[in-house]
Design a protein around this motif. Structure first.
Motif, PDB file in Angstrom:
ATOM      1  N   ASP A  92      -3.126  -5.288   5.295  1.00 28.69           N
ATOM      2  CA  ASP A  92      -1.891  -4.573   4.979  1.00 28.69           C
ATOM      3  C   ASP A  92      -0.741  -5.137   5.814  1.00 28.69           C
ATOM      4  O   ASP A  92      -0.941  -5.696   6.903  1.00 28.69           O
ATOM      5  CB  ASP A  92      -2.034  -3.084   5.292  1.00 28.69           C
ATOM      6  CG  ASP A  92      -3.102  -2.402   4.458  1.00 28.69           C
ATOM      7  OD1 ASP A  92      -3.613  -3.021   3.503  1.00 28.69           O
ATOM      8  OD2 ASP A  92      -3.434  -1.241   4.777  1.00 28.69           O
ATOM      9  N   ARG A 135       2.228  -4.182   1.535  1.00 29.99           N
ATOM     10  CA  ARG A 135       0.910  -4.351   0.912  1.00 29.99           C
ATOM     11  C   ARG A 135      -0.042  -3.321   1.485  1.00 29.99           C
ATOM     12  O   ARG A 135      -0.173  -3.196   2.702  1.00 29.99           O
ATOM     13  CB  ARG A 135       0.339  -5.757   1.129  1.00 29.99           C
ATOM     14  CG  ARG A 135      -1.049  -5.887   0.476  1.00 29.99           C
ATOM     15  CD  ARG A 135      -1.479  -7.318   0.254  1.00 29.99           C
ATOM     16  NE  ARG A 135      -1.777  -8.018   1.499  1.00 29.99           N
ATOM     17  CZ  ARG A 135      -2.179  -9.293   1.538  1.00 29.99           C
ATOM     18  NH1 ARG A 135      -2.296  -9.996   0.406  1.00 29.99           N
ATOM     19  NH2 ARG A 135      -2.427  -9.873   2.695  1.00 29.99           N
ATOM     20  N   ASN A 136      -0.708  -2.592   0.602  1.00 34.94           N
ATOM     21  CA  ASN A 136      -1.682  -1.565   0.955  1.00 34.94           C
ATOM     22  C   ASN A 136      -2.960  -1.891   0.195  1.00 34.94           C
ATOM     23  O   ASN A 136      -3.067  -1.639  -0.998  1.00 34.94           O
ATOM     24  CB  ASN A 136      -1.146  -0.182   0.562  1.00 34.94           C
ATOM     25  CG  ASN A 136      -2.106   0.926   0.918  1.00 34.94           C
ATOM     26  OD1 ASN A 136      -2.872   0.809   1.875  1.00 34.94           O
ATOM     27  ND2 ASN A 136      -2.094   2.003   0.146  1.00 34.94           N
ATOM     28  N   ALA A 145       0.499  -0.385   6.191  1.00 35.40           N
ATOM     29  CA  ALA A 145       1.367  -0.133   5.039  1.00 35.40           C
ATOM     30  C   ALA A 145       2.166   1.123   5.356  1.00 35.40           C
ATOM     31  O   ALA A 145       1.675   2.243   5.190  1.00 35.40           O
ATOM     32  CB  ALA A 145       0.537   0.053   3.771  1.00 35.40           C
ATOM     33  N   THR A 147       3.673   4.198   1.199  1.00 35.06           N
ATOM     34  CA  THR A 147       2.710   4.106   0.100  1.00 35.06           C
ATOM     35  C   THR A 147       3.175   4.854  -1.142  1.00 35.06           C
ATOM     36  O   THR A 147       2.453   4.942  -2.124  1.00 35.06           O
ATOM     37  CB  THR A 147       1.339   4.640   0.545  1.00 35.06           C
ATOM     38  OG1 THR A 147       1.475   5.990   1.017  1.00 35.06           O
ATOM     39  CG2 THR A 147       0.767   3.779   1.664  1.00 35.06           C
TER      40      THR A 147
END
Length: 231
Positions: free
Chosen positions: A93, A161-162, A215, A218
């Motif tokens: 992440d 980015r998760n 992250a 979200t």
């Protein structure tokens, strides 16, 4: 569960619930407030990394989101070879975020970060020819729906980015979403361009932070209301 906890923490804003601290400070690899004298040529990072600049990228007191200055970009950029940490993000992440102020519709590159495994990059910017936001990620271009860019106004941006879910937010709203588990192993980051010097940002960039392994956002969120904390 971790994503829910991270979203809850981000809802407190950059000062947190009990004071000006960042619960993910140890995961921050770069934080630059873009502070300095008008026309200054030094960019200081709150982490032990250094930035170099090309001509025409200077600190400016004409515009700023927080503090008393920002980076004025008119064809140049600033660069760090370790902003994504010495080993990059890997497949984990991450969050790259900051604030922008566009002064012309011909603006383009907010940032790019190179992938060591290919000539591709991670890049974010405004596609002036097709009037849309664009993310270039590991060899693939992802576009937002056609829209207009708001000029002469500070707006928050974040590429997150998760897992393999990647989202580009502007003003806390998701405008591009895609999936990628690309191995980001290159540590270099540039602010003020879109993968090459032919596509510079036109305007100002302020208060930029890189977080590895987290992250921070979200789902839709309210942008921070104060400068990012230094601890």
């Amino acid at each position: 569960l971790m994503g829910a906890i991270q979203q809850l923490m981000s809802s407190f804003g950059p000062t947190g619930p009990t004071g000006p601290t960042d619960p993910f400070w140890t995961s921050v690899t770069s934080l630059t407030h873009m502070e300095g004298a008008n026309g200054g040529t030094t960019f200081i990072d709150q982490k032990p990394i250094s930035w170099t600049r090309t001509p025409s990228s200077v600190t400016s007191t004409a515009q700023f989101k927080f503090g008393s200055a920002s980076m004025l970009v008119s064809g140049g950029m600033i660069n760090s070879t370790t902003a994504l940490s010495a080993s990059g993000f890997g497949t984990g992440d991450f969050t790259i975020e900051g604030w922008f102020y566009a002064t012309a519709t011909t603006t383009r590159g907010l940032f790019d970060a190179r992938l060591i495994s290919s000539p591709a990059t991670i890049a974010a910017g405004w596609d002036q020819a097709n009037t849309r936001w664009q993310i270039y990620f590991n060899g693939t271009i992802y576009n937002s729906s056609a829209t207009s860019i708001t000029l002469n106004t500070w707006q928050h941006f974040a590429l997150v980015r998760n897992g393999t879910s990647c989202v580009f937010y502007v003003g806390g709203v998701s405008i591009i979403a895609f999936s990628s588990g690309a191995n980001v192993t290159f540590p270099q980051l540039n602010y003020g361009r879109y993968y090459n010097n032919s596509f510079p940002w036109v305007g100002y960039i302020d208060e930029c932070r890189v977080t590895k392994g987290v992250a921070r956002y979200t789902s839709a969120f309210s942008p921070p209301t104060a400068a990012f904390p230094d601890s």
